[in-house]
Structures are given as C-alpha cells and as structure tokens.
Design a protein around this motif. Sequence first.
Motif, PDB file in Angstrom:
ATOM      1  N   VAL A  29     -27.279 -31.681 -33.564  1.00 50.76           N
ATOM      2  CA  VAL A  29     -26.502 -31.630 -32.321  1.00 50.76           C
ATOM      3  C   VAL A  29     -25.574 -32.827 -32.213  1.00 50.76           C
ATOM      4  O   VAL A  29     -24.765 -32.910 -31.297  1.00 50.76           O
ATOM      5  N   SER A  31     -22.883 -35.201 -34.395  1.00 46.09           N
ATOM      6  CA  SER A  31     -22.124 -35.265 -35.651  1.00 46.09           C
ATOM      7  C   SER A  31     -22.570 -36.447 -36.510  1.00 46.09           C
ATOM      8  O   SER A  31     -22.542 -36.385 -37.732  1.00 46.09           O
ATOM      9  N   ARG A  32     -23.055 -37.505 -35.834  1.00 43.82           N
ATOM     10  CA  ARG A  32     -23.443 -38.704 -36.579  1.00 43.82           C
ATOM     11  C   ARG A  32     -24.753 -38.500 -37.340  1.00 43.82           C
ATOM     12  O   ARG A  32     -25.125 -39.315 -38.177  1.00 43.82           O
ATOM     13  N   LEU A  43     -22.084 -29.017 -28.397  1.00 41.93           N
ATOM     14  CA  LEU A  43     -22.520 -28.801 -27.011  1.00 41.93           C
ATOM     15  C   LEU A  43     -21.644 -29.568 -26.044  1.00 41.93           C
ATOM     16  O   LEU A  43     -21.304 -30.728 -26.289  1.00 41.93           O
ATOM     17  N   GLY A  45     -21.420 -31.789 -22.988  1.00 37.60           N
ATOM     18  CA  GLY A  45     -22.429 -32.670 -22.401  1.00 37.60           C
ATOM     19  C   GLY A  45     -21.944 -33.344 -21.137  1.00 37.60           C
ATOM     20  O   GLY A  45     -20.888 -33.011 -20.593  1.00 37.60           O
ATOM     21  N   ALA A  46     -22.742 -34.315 -20.689  1.00 40.32           N
ATOM     22  CA  ALA A  46     -22.421 -35.026 -19.458  1.00 40.32           C
ATOM     23  C   ALA A  46     -21.273 -36.011 -19.692  1.00 40.32           C
ATOM     24  O   ALA A  46     -20.456 -36.268 -18.802  1.00 40.32           O
ATOM     25  N   LYS A  47     -21.214 -36.593 -20.892  1.00 41.02           N
ATOM     26  CA  LYS A  47     -20.201 -37.621 -21.152  1.00 41.02           C
ATOM     27  C   LYS A  47     -19.021 -37.086 -21.938  1.00 41.02           C
ATOM     28  O   LYS A  47     -17.892 -37.491 -21.734  1.00 41.02           O
ATOM     29  N   THR A  48     -19.281 -36.206 -22.891  1.00 41.74           N
ATOM     30  CA  THR A  48     -18.194 -35.726 -23.744  1.00 41.74           C
ATOM     31  C   THR A  48     -18.512 -34.293 -24.181  1.00 41.74           C
ATOM     32  O   THR A  48     -19.468 -33.696 -23.706  1.00 41.74           O
ATOM     33  N   ARG A  86     -26.858 -23.964 -25.641  1.00 41.34           N
ATOM     34  CA  ARG A  86     -28.132 -24.703 -25.520  1.00 41.34           C
ATOM     35  C   ARG A  86     -29.330 -23.778 -25.714  1.00 41.34           C
ATOM     36  O   ARG A  86     -30.328 -24.157 -26.335  1.00 41.34           O
ATOM     37  N   THR A 151     -38.201 -38.530 -22.919  1.00 39.75           N
ATOM     38  CA  THR A 151     -39.451 -37.926 -22.447  1.00 39.75           C
ATOM     39  C   THR A 151     -39.619 -36.541 -23.070  1.00 39.75           C
ATOM     40  O   THR A 151     -40.687 -36.181 -23.564  1.00 39.75           O
ATOM     41  N   THR A 152     -38.551 -35.741 -23.019  1.00 38.62           N
ATOM     42  CA  THR A 152     -38.540 -34.449 -23.699  1.00 38.62           C
ATOM     43  C   THR A 152     -37.477 -34.539 -24.790  1.00 38.62           C
ATOM     44  O   THR A 152     -36.282 -34.599 -24.482  1.00 38.62           O
ATOM     45  N   ASP A 154     -34.814 -33.673 -27.906  1.00 43.96           N
ATOM     46  CA  ASP A 154     -33.904 -32.527 -28.061  1.00 43.96           C
ATOM     47  C   ASP A 154     -34.615 -31.468 -28.912  1.00 43.96           C
ATOM     48  O   ASP A 154     -35.571 -31.771 -29.628  1.00 43.96           O
ATOM     49  N   SER A 178     -39.440 -32.972 -18.816  1.00 45.50           N
ATOM     50  CA  SER A 178     -38.628 -33.726 -17.842  1.00 45.50           C
ATOM     51  C   SER A 178     -37.621 -32.778 -17.203  1.00 45.50           C
ATOM     52  O   SER A 178     -37.300 -31.714 -17.744  1.00 45.50           O
ATOM     53  N   GLN A 184     -31.520 -28.831 -19.455  1.00 45.79           N
ATOM     54  CA  GLN A 184     -30.720 -28.666 -20.679  1.00 45.79           C
ATOM     55  C   GLN A 184     -31.373 -27.707 -21.678  1.00 45.79           C
ATOM     56  O   GLN A 184     -30.996 -27.675 -22.850  1.00 45.79           O
ATOM     57  N   ARG A 186     -34.004 -27.750 -23.301  1.00 41.86           N
ATOM     58  CA  ARG A 186     -34.545 -28.325 -24.545  1.00 41.86           C
ATOM     59  C   ARG A 186     -35.851 -27.653 -24.950  1.00 41.86           C
ATOM     60  O   ARG A 186     -36.250 -27.719 -26.108  1.00 41.86           O
ATOM     61  N   HIS A 204     -33.624 -39.554 -10.468  1.00 35.30           N
ATOM     62  CA  HIS A 204     -32.521 -38.960 -11.230  1.00 35.30           C
ATOM     63  C   HIS A 204     -31.412 -38.375 -10.359  1.00 35.30           C
ATOM     64  O   HIS A 204     -30.808 -37.367 -10.727  1.00 35.30           O
TER      65      HIS A 204
HETATM   66  C1  UAG Z   1     -27.763 -37.184 -19.592  1.00 34.10           C
HETATM   67  C2  UAG Z   1     -28.553 -36.611 -20.712  1.00 34.10           C
HETATM   68  O1  UAG Z   1     -29.622 -36.093 -20.524  1.00 34.10           O
HETATM   69  N1  UAG Z   1     -27.996 -36.708 -21.931  1.00 34.10           N
HETATM   70  C3  UAG Z   1     -28.653 -36.098 -23.078  1.00 34.10           C
HETATM   71  C4  UAG Z   1     -27.785 -34.961 -23.566  1.00 34.10           C
HETATM   72  O2  UAG Z   1     -26.557 -35.509 -23.859  1.00 34.10           O
HETATM   73  P1  UAG Z   1     -25.234 -34.738 -23.485  1.00 34.10           P
HETATM   74  O3  UAG Z   1     -25.334 -33.356 -24.028  1.00 34.10           O
HETATM   75  O4  UAG Z   1     -24.922 -34.887 -22.051  1.00 34.10           O
HETATM   76  O5  UAG Z   1     -24.320 -35.612 -24.459  1.00 34.10           O
HETATM   77  P2  UAG Z   1     -22.853 -36.207 -24.418  1.00 34.10           P
HETATM   78  O6  UAG Z   1     -23.024 -37.645 -24.668  1.00 34.10           O
HETATM   79  O7  UAG Z   1     -22.014 -35.740 -23.275  1.00 34.10           O
HETATM   80  O8  UAG Z   1     -22.251 -35.543 -25.753  1.00 34.10           O
HETATM   81  C5  UAG Z   1     -22.035 -34.129 -25.885  1.00 34.10           C
HETATM   82  C6  UAG Z   1     -22.419 -33.704 -27.261  1.00 34.10           C
HETATM   83  O9  UAG Z   1     -21.593 -34.385 -28.205  1.00 34.10           O
HETATM   84  C7  UAG Z   1     -22.383 -34.862 -29.253  1.00 34.10           C
HETATM   85  N2  UAG Z   1     -21.728 -36.008 -29.891  1.00 34.10           N
HETATM   86  C8  UAG Z   1     -21.425 -37.117 -29.176  1.00 34.10           C
HETATM   87  C9  UAG Z   1     -20.831 -38.213 -29.817  1.00 34.10           C
HETATM   88  C10 UAG Z   1     -20.542 -38.146 -31.211  1.00 34.10           C
HETATM   89  O10 UAG Z   1     -20.015 -39.057 -31.836  1.00 34.10           O
HETATM   90  N3  UAG Z   1     -20.872 -37.003 -31.855  1.00 34.10           N
HETATM   91  C11 UAG Z   1     -21.458 -35.945 -31.249  1.00 34.10           C
HETATM   92  O11 UAG Z   1     -21.743 -34.951 -31.897  1.00 34.10           O
HETATM   93  C12 UAG Z   1     -23.703 -35.211 -28.578  1.00 34.10           C
HETATM   94  O12 UAG Z   1     -24.781 -35.251 -29.494  1.00 34.10           O
HETATM   95  C13 UAG Z   1     -23.852 -34.064 -27.594  1.00 34.10           C
HETATM   96  O13 UAG Z   1     -24.519 -32.974 -28.194  1.00 34.10           O
HETATM   97  O14 UAG Z   1     -28.331 -34.390 -24.725  1.00 34.10           O
HETATM   98  C14 UAG Z   1     -28.521 -35.317 -25.812  1.00 34.10           C
HETATM   99  C15 UAG Z   1     -29.125 -34.538 -26.972  1.00 34.10           C
HETATM  100  O15 UAG Z   1     -30.284 -33.845 -26.549  1.00 34.10           O
HETATM  101  C16 UAG Z   1     -29.447 -36.444 -25.387  1.00 34.10           C
HETATM  102  O16 UAG Z   1     -29.591 -37.396 -26.420  1.00 34.10           O
HETATM  103  C17 UAG Z   1     -28.864 -37.135 -24.152  1.00 34.10           C
HETATM  104  O17 UAG Z   1     -29.832 -38.044 -23.713  1.00 34.10           O
HETATM  105  C18 UAG Z   1     -29.345 -39.337 -23.333  1.00 34.10           C
HETATM  106  C19 UAG Z   1     -29.366 -40.278 -24.535  1.00 34.10           C
HETATM  107  C20 UAG Z   1     -30.248 -39.892 -22.228  1.00 34.10           C
HETATM  108  O18 UAG Z   1     -30.263 -41.080 -21.965  1.00 34.10           O
HETATM  109  N4  UAG Z   1     -30.992 -39.049 -21.568  1.00 34.10           N
HETATM  110  C21 UAG Z   1     -31.919 -39.432 -20.512  1.00 34.10           C
HETATM  111  C22 UAG Z   1     -31.242 -39.660 -19.154  1.00 34.10           C
HETATM  112  C23 UAG Z   1     -32.956 -38.327 -20.388  1.00 34.10           C
HETATM  113  O19 UAG Z   1     -32.776 -37.223 -20.930  1.00 34.10           O
HETATM  114  N5  UAG Z   1     -34.038 -38.610 -19.692  1.00 34.10           N
HETATM  115  C24 UAG Z   1     -35.058 -37.602 -19.504  1.00 34.10           C
HETATM  116  C25 UAG Z   1     -35.937 -37.932 -18.318  1.00 34.10           C
HETATM  117  C26 UAG Z   1     -36.704 -39.214 -18.376  1.00 34.10           C
HETATM  118  C27 UAG Z   1     -37.790 -39.262 -17.312  1.00 34.10           C
HETATM  119  O20 UAG Z   1     -38.852 -38.651 -17.493  1.00 34.10           O
HETATM  120  O21 UAG Z   1     -37.602 -39.940 -16.295  1.00 34.10           O
HETATM  121  C28 UAG Z   1     -35.867 -37.444 -20.786  1.00 34.10           C
HETATM  122  O22 UAG Z   1     -36.347 -36.318 -21.034  1.00 34.10           O
HETATM  123  O23 UAG Z   1     -36.049 -38.448 -21.488  1.00 34.10           O
END
Ligand code: UAG
Length: 488
Positions: A29, A31-32, A43, A45-48, A86, A151-152, A154, A178, A184, A186, A204
């Motif tokens: 999921v 590219s790196r 996918l 996502g929240a940031k990109t 997803r 916590t959960t 991917d 989570s 998402q 997962r 959250h």
């Molecule tokens: C807000 C959130 O949940 N983000 C998770 C989500 O990212 P996203 O899909 O929003 O990712 P994005 O950064 O917008 O990027 C979009 C897509 O581009 C991809 N990408 C991005 C950059 C790049 O160079 N190449 C690339 O392919 C990313 O892998 C992603 O698939 O999906 C990613 C892949 O599953 C997760 O790694 C990422 O977790 C980030 C690191 C995170 O910090 N998440 C935390 C907030 C989280 O999920 N916490 C919960 C709850 C904790 C609790 O219990 O309190 C958890 O389950 O841990």
Amino acid sequence: MKLLDLFSEDARPAIQPEAAAIEISGLAVDSRAVKPGDLFFALAGAKTDGVRFVEAAVAAGAVAVAGNHPPVGGCRVPFVRIANPRRELAQASARFFPRQPATIAAVTGTSGKTSVAAFTRQIWQRLGFQAASIGTIGLVSPKRTVYGSLTTPDPVALHRQLDEITRDGVTHLAFEASSHGLDQLRLDGVRVNAGGFTNLSRDHMDYHPDVAHYLAAKLRLFGDLVVDGGAAVISADHDCSPEVIEAARQRKLVTMTVGRNGDGAGEGIRVAASAIDGFAQRIELEHRGRRTSIHLPLVGEFQIENAVVAAGLAIGTGSDPAQVFAALETLEGAKGRLERVGEFNGAPIFVDYAHKPDALTKALQALRPYTQRKLVVVFGAGGDRDAGKRPLMGAIAAENADEVIITDDNPRSENPAAIRAAIIAAAKGATEIGDRTEAIGKAIAGLAKGDVLLIAGKGHETGQIIGDRVLPFSDHDAVASALAEAVA
Ligand SMILES: CC(=O)N[C@H]1[C@@H](OP(=O)(O)OP(=O)(O)OC[C@H]2O[C@@H](n3ccc(=O)[nH]c3=O)[C@H](O)[C@@H]2O)O[C@H](CO)[C@@H](O)[C@@H]1O[C@H](C)C(=O)N[C@@H](C)C(=O)N[C@H](CCC(=O)O)C(=O)O
Ligand SMILES: Nc1ncnc2c1ncn2[C@@H]1O[C@H](COP(=O)(O)OP(=O)(O)OP(=O)(O)O)[C@@H](O)[C@H]1O
Ligand SMILES: N[C@H](CCC[C@H](N)C(=O)O)C(=O)O
Ligand SMILES: [Mg+2]
C-alpha cells in the motif's frame, strides 16, 4: 498467486485477460515498500493520494496497480479499476495470506482494548490453548513477540502476521479493533468469531468529524465484521451501551452483556460486588444465575470491566465458564497499564497509558484509595493529535490530583511548549517541566510516605517522538534511574 484470484466477484469483470494471469508475489500500500512482483494498491488517504505514487511503485517493481482511478498520465502496468479499494485490499490480503487462527476475538472501545486483548490471550493460555494477541503493544504469541506501531495494522501486515502465527500453531487470537482500523476497513478480511466492546469517551476528534461518526466506526465490528452466529460481549455500564447492544441484536449475534448491569441471570456476566484488597480486588461475579468469588490481582476499578469483557470473549468462543473465571485470578496487567513500577519513601509509583481524558480520570480515581497524603501526577499530551483534549486533561488533573506536573509526551511536529501551555491553561497551580526525565525525577524526589505518583500517557512506549525522530525513552527506565539517583 494469479492477479485474478486476489479480487472479489464484483471486481473481476473489470480485469483484462492479459492482466488476470499476471503472477503476483506480494501486496503493497506504500510505494516505498514495493518489491519487484508486487501488486500496488493506490489508496486515497487523509494526507495524500496513493495514485500520486503509482510511477514510483512501478519503478520499484510493481507489476500491476489497483485503485479507483488511474493516474492522469496513465499507467505503464495493468491497472485494475475498483470501486472500493480498501475493501478489495483487505480481502486480497486475506486471500494472499490465507491462514487465520480458528478462533478470533476482536475488541473495540475507547479504553481497555489492549488490556482486554492481553487478558483474553492469558485466559486461553491458562486453559491450554496456543493463544496470541495483536494490538498497540504489538504481536504477542508463544513463538514470537513483535513490537507494533499501529493498534490495528494495515491489512497486508495484519494478514501476514495471521498467516505466520497460524503456521506456528496458534489456534486462538485476540486483537484490538481501533476506530481508524474499522473506518479504513483494515479488518474486513478477518474471520471474527466474537466481538467485544468496552466503553466510549472522547478520543480521536482530529480524525472523526463527530462522536456519532466515531461510534459508527466502532459499531462496524458488530454490524459488518463478526461472522453470522458469532458472539458479542458488551459492557452494559455506559450511556452508549444500549446502542451497541442493539447493533449486535440486529445482526442476531449471541449477545452477552457484562459489568454491573450485565445479565448475570442469563448468558452475560454481572459484577455483583467488588472491594479493594491491597494491590488487588475481590469481585463477586454472576453468570447463568451462579455466583463466583474471585481474587483479581489488578489495581484499578476499570480493570474489572476489562476482565469481564475478556472472560465473556473466552466463554463466547466456547471455553468453560468455571475455568475462565478461575483463570482471572492469575491475570497480569498489560505493560504500562496502571503498573506499579517501584516506590520511594514508601510511596508507590505507577506508570499508566492514560493519554485521553476519561482514562486519566479513571487512573487518578483508581489511585485515590491508596493515597493518604498527596496524589501526584506527571503527564503531557501528544503532538499532531486531537488538541481539544489538552485543556480537558489539564482540568481533570487539577481536580483529581493534589500536585500536577506537566511535561512532554510525544511532541511530534508541534512546539512542545505550546502543547504544555494548552494543558496548563486549565490546570491551575500546575508545575511545568518540559524534559520528561527531569519531571519524573523531581516528582519522585518529592515523594513522602502516604503519597502516590502516577506517570501517565506513555505506558509501554520505548521512544519519544520529537520532530520526526524517535529518541530512546521509557517511563520505566526514567523511574529506575531516578530511584537509583535518589538512593545514591
Ligand atoms: C490517519 C491514518 O489512520 N492514517 C493511516 C492511513 O494512512 P492514509 O491512507 O490516510 O495515508 P496518506 O498518508 O494520506 O497516504 C495515502 C496513501 O499513499 C501512500 N503513499 C504515501 C506516500 C508515499 O511516498 N507513497 C505512498 O504510496 C500511503 O501508503 C497511503 O496508502 O493508512 C496507512 C496504511 O494503513 C497508515 O499507515 C496510516 O497510519 C498513520 C501512520 C497513523 O499514524 N495512524 C494512526 C492515527 C492510527 O491509525 N491510529 C489507530 C488508533 C490508535 C488508538 O488505538 O488510539 C491505530 O489503529 O493505530
Ligand atoms: N475499561 C476502562 N475504562 C476506562 N479507562 C480504562 C479502561 N481500561 C483502561 N483504561 C485506561 O486507559 C489506558 C489505556 O488502556 P488500554 O491500553 O488497555 O486501552 P486501549 O483502548 O488499548 O488504548 P489505546 O487506544 O490507546 O491503545 C489505561 O492505562 C487506563 O488509564
Ligand atoms: N494510539 C495513540 C497513542 C497515543 C499515545 C500518546 N503517548 C501520544 O503520543 O499521544 C495515538 O497514536 O494517538
Ligand atoms: Mg490499545
């Protein structure tokens, strides 16, 4: 595995015959993380948007890409256009890594997930099963322990682990669901036999637009994920409990309510009475009309809720109630969950993972009965996380503790002083010591007999995230060195 075999019936018609036969050697999921032969899921996502990294994924060796729209400039390898990437990702992961333990329980709720997952694993182990847990503290199984970051995890990481532990002989798994993970999708490829629910409070709010959205994510566990005919174990002691119970009943799951309001006359577990017994508790449980008295070797009233949800998950997946209740007497708390890590001048020192308002309230309330003099708390708040909780936690500390020291948690990309200021604004009379080691040292040095110290927020963590660097840090080590210094 052939590309076609990874996709659902819905997606297959969109797959070109020449793409269908491509051999896929892995899923990615990010590219790196792509390796030659992988299928890359792009996918949003929240940031990109992952679609921006398709070219990078192909350059790294991806042989096909799936997503809901191809990149503007086209794609050099076959692109599988799917409506819900997803969901397809979760299911493809389950097909690619097909083994899963035969018995799986998942737990959700704002607080207590890690504890419930650890307790359920311990109960099963006590009963002689090969049992594992997956969550905030990583994977814990008889053959391997792997520190986790999410916590959960991917779906790719999750199913790889499920496959590995099943090959190791694990038959029983308890894991944390989570709200991010549920939202998402997962977990949508996991065969969940029983779902557990602890409680709901503020958390959250940087991710979920409102509490209704947050609860709806959690309810997916019962509405969408537990298998037909599976069990739902729900703490009945909260305002949100009726809604959760209703979601489980709508699915016709075998619903067990637990807690002070649990159905002790029937299939649930009622906590009929409880009393503190040193650093342990005596609890009286009722199940199918029968009473059992138990010595629960854990500090904190909230651990009773976690213990009965765990007991319900074990019973709901077929274990014998009498054996399950007996196993509660041997439970060990998860690392850094109201864990007594030492004492100074006769004052006990606890490390706890409370990093949200309700958890901080519960942890402080749990320690009040042990306090004859001052209850001291050291804590901060994580950067790049829900800023709204900062003043709430400041106010809770000021109200429930006698001495408050505000320090840094994981500042991440934020200015640590600004985070501390937001907490202190609501914690009148609090002391500010940014450096966490120093804050812990000062708090310990000031302890006298009759005091209790709570160090909250980082629990089991072994690093402190400052900017994008993770520096080695643990509250346990900071306490140990402060104690060594204070004695020397
Ligand atoms: C807000 C959130 O949940 N983000 C998770 C989500 O990212 P996203 O899909 O929003 O990712 P994005 O950064 O917008 O990027 C979009 C897509 O581009 C991809 N990408 C991005 C950059 C790049 O160079 N190449 C690339 O392919 C990313 O892998 C992603 O698939 O999906 C990613 C892949 O599953 C997760 O790694 C990422 O977790 C980030 C690191 C995170 O910090 N998440 C935390 C907030 C989280 O999920 N916490 C919960 C709850 C904790 C609790 O219990 O309190 C958890 O389950 O841990
Ligand atoms: N049932 C509960 N009710 C209220 N507070 C609890 C409960 N269980 C644990 N806590 C508090 O929450 C903290 C975290 O507990 P735990 O790690 O078991 O929960 P979690 O749901 O996994 O949390 P996270 O989402 O941060 O991983 C504990 O250290 C304690 O302060
Ligand atoms: N799973 C939680 C853990 C928070 C732990 C706390 N120490 C912090 O850094 O805020 C999160 O990522 O929001
Ligand atoms: Mg957890």
